[in-house]
Design a protein around this motif. Sequence first.
Motif, PDB file in Angstrom:
ATOM      1  N   TRP A 242       2.909  15.080  -5.175  1.00  0.00           N
ATOM      2  CA  TRP A 242       3.424  16.139  -4.305  1.00  0.00           C
ATOM      3  C   TRP A 242       4.812  15.737  -3.820  1.00  0.00           C
ATOM      4  CZ3 TRP A 242       3.510  20.905  -3.002  1.00  0.00           C
ATOM      5  CH2 TRP A 242       3.802  21.343  -1.707  1.00  0.00           C
ATOM      6  N   ASP A 243       5.830  16.528  -4.121  1.00  0.00           N
ATOM      7  CA  ASP A 243       7.222  16.156  -3.860  1.00  0.00           C
ATOM      8  C   ASP A 243       7.492  15.821  -2.402  1.00  0.00           C
ATOM      9  OD1 ASP A 243       7.854  16.422  -6.495  1.00  0.00           O
ATOM     10  OD2 ASP A 243       8.746  18.424  -6.328  1.00  0.00           O
TER      11      ASP A 243
ATOM     12  N   GLY B  94       0.817  -1.204   0.000  1.00  0.00           N
ATOM     13  CA  GLY B  94       0.000   0.000   0.000  1.00  0.00           C
ATOM     14  C   GLY B  94       0.854   1.258   0.000  1.00  0.00           C
ATOM     15  N   LEU B  95       1.923   1.251   0.778  1.00  0.00           N
ATOM     16  CA  LEU B  95       2.835   2.389   0.822  1.00  0.00           C
ATOM     17  C   LEU B  95       3.557   2.575  -0.506  1.00  0.00           C
ATOM     18  CD1 LEU B  95       4.323   1.831   4.390  1.00  0.00           C
ATOM     19  CD2 LEU B  95       2.974   3.809   3.677  1.00  0.00           C
ATOM     20  N   GLN B  96       3.949   1.452  -1.118  1.00  0.00           N
ATOM     21  CA  GLN B  96       4.627   1.525  -2.411  1.00  0.00           C
ATOM     22  C   GLN B  96       3.697   2.076  -3.485  1.00  0.00           C
ATOM     23  OE1 GLN B  96       8.060   0.705  -3.096  1.00  0.00           O
ATOM     24  NE2 GLN B  96       7.409   1.912  -4.872  1.00  0.00           N
TER      25      GLN B  96
ATOM     26  N   PRO C  72       0.908  12.157   3.766  1.00  0.00           N
ATOM     27  CA  PRO C  72       1.910  11.471   4.582  1.00  0.00           C
ATOM     28  C   PRO C  72       2.517  12.379   5.656  1.00  0.00           C
ATOM     29  CG  PRO C  72       2.209  10.926   2.275  1.00  0.00           C
ATOM     30  CD  PRO C  72       1.192  12.031   2.323  1.00  0.00           C
ATOM     31  N   GLN C  73       2.393  11.944   6.897  1.00  0.00           N
ATOM     32  CA  GLN C  73       2.898  12.672   8.066  1.00  0.00           C
ATOM     33  C   GLN C  73       2.308  14.089   8.194  1.00  0.00           C
ATOM     34  OE1 GLN C  73       5.104  11.249  10.532  1.00  0.00           O
ATOM     35  NE2 GLN C  73       4.320   9.493   9.409  1.00  0.00           N
TER      36      GLN C  73
ATOM     37  N   ILE D 196       8.491  11.737   1.846  1.00  0.00           N
ATOM     38  CA  ILE D 196       8.161  11.133   3.139  1.00  0.00           C
ATOM     39  C   ILE D 196       7.806   9.659   2.972  1.00  0.00           C
ATOM     40  CG2 ILE D 196       6.456  11.134   5.009  1.00  0.00           C
ATOM     41  CD1 ILE D 196       6.452  14.236   4.681  1.00  0.00           C
ATOM     42  N   LEU D 197       7.041   9.331   1.945  1.00  0.00           N
ATOM     43  CA  LEU D 197       6.714   7.927   1.680  1.00  0.00           C
ATOM     44  C   LEU D 197       7.973   7.129   1.400  1.00  0.00           C
ATOM     45  CD1 LEU D 197       3.515   8.469  -0.476  1.00  0.00           C
ATOM     46  CD2 LEU D 197       3.600   7.270   1.718  1.00  0.00           C
TER      47      LEU D 197
END
Length: 280
Positions: A41-42, A31-33, A238-239, A47-48
């Motif tokens: 978004w850079d 899922g993260l990949q 992310p975060q 972060i990912l």
Amino acid sequence: MRKINATIISENIKEMCIEANYFLCDDITHGLQKAYDEETWDIGKDILSDILTNSEIARKEKMPICQDTGMACIFIDIGQEVFIEGIKLEDAINNGVRMGYAEGYLRKSVVKDPLSRINTGDNTPAMIYYNIVEGDKIKITVAPKGFGSENMSRIKMLKPADGEKGVKDFIIETVKLAGPNPCPPIVVGVGIGGTFDKAAYLSKKALLRNISESNEDKYYEAMEKELLEEINKLGIGPQGFGGKTTALGVNIEVMPTHIAGLPVAVNINCHVTRHVTRTL
């Protein structure tokens, strides 16, 4: 009647506590990949990338994925044809947690009283959820639960007239209020029905289901997909730095309830959604 010695349960839980904290689940990694591949978004993409690198280092070096190694939540399905020999089952489970957190060098985060705040020193007692099932086997799931995400969870006793819209609004509101605090991208567990306590249990149990698996009921499958889309439109990312992926999955579990009630609970998990299952 099949006999299982309590020491076998302890040994397996010890190993599972370590495994869950060192190795991120495959469905979460995938899922993260996927989120990384689709992110435009850079900052979100960076972060990912860091999250994926962190989990790979933990896997290779055999160290915790996160400093918060969680409160040990143990889901145990006990076949009614099983006889457990030796010490009391609860003691066997806590022995396993105690050994796992010591041998795995995992942070001990449990205090023996919620107000005096004195640490138990061994991450016990575990939170144990028993379920009696057919058969002669024991199925154990160890799910360490960090409290950055646990603290963002909510429950509400809706009125039946609030209906589907009320349920959806509450879930989205909960994620919005949580913002960056639960270390997104998150997994959202939802429990609908039962009583006050059962809804909360269902929401935590929902987090055990792989994010690649939808609810078997087509109605709730569609609701899961819709909620995931709406949550990701929030742009928390992310975060909390923005981006396409605020949540990796929404898992809903339901059960019957009273004619006068509509309990809804939301249990949030961070991107380090950990669980290991074994059958003895």
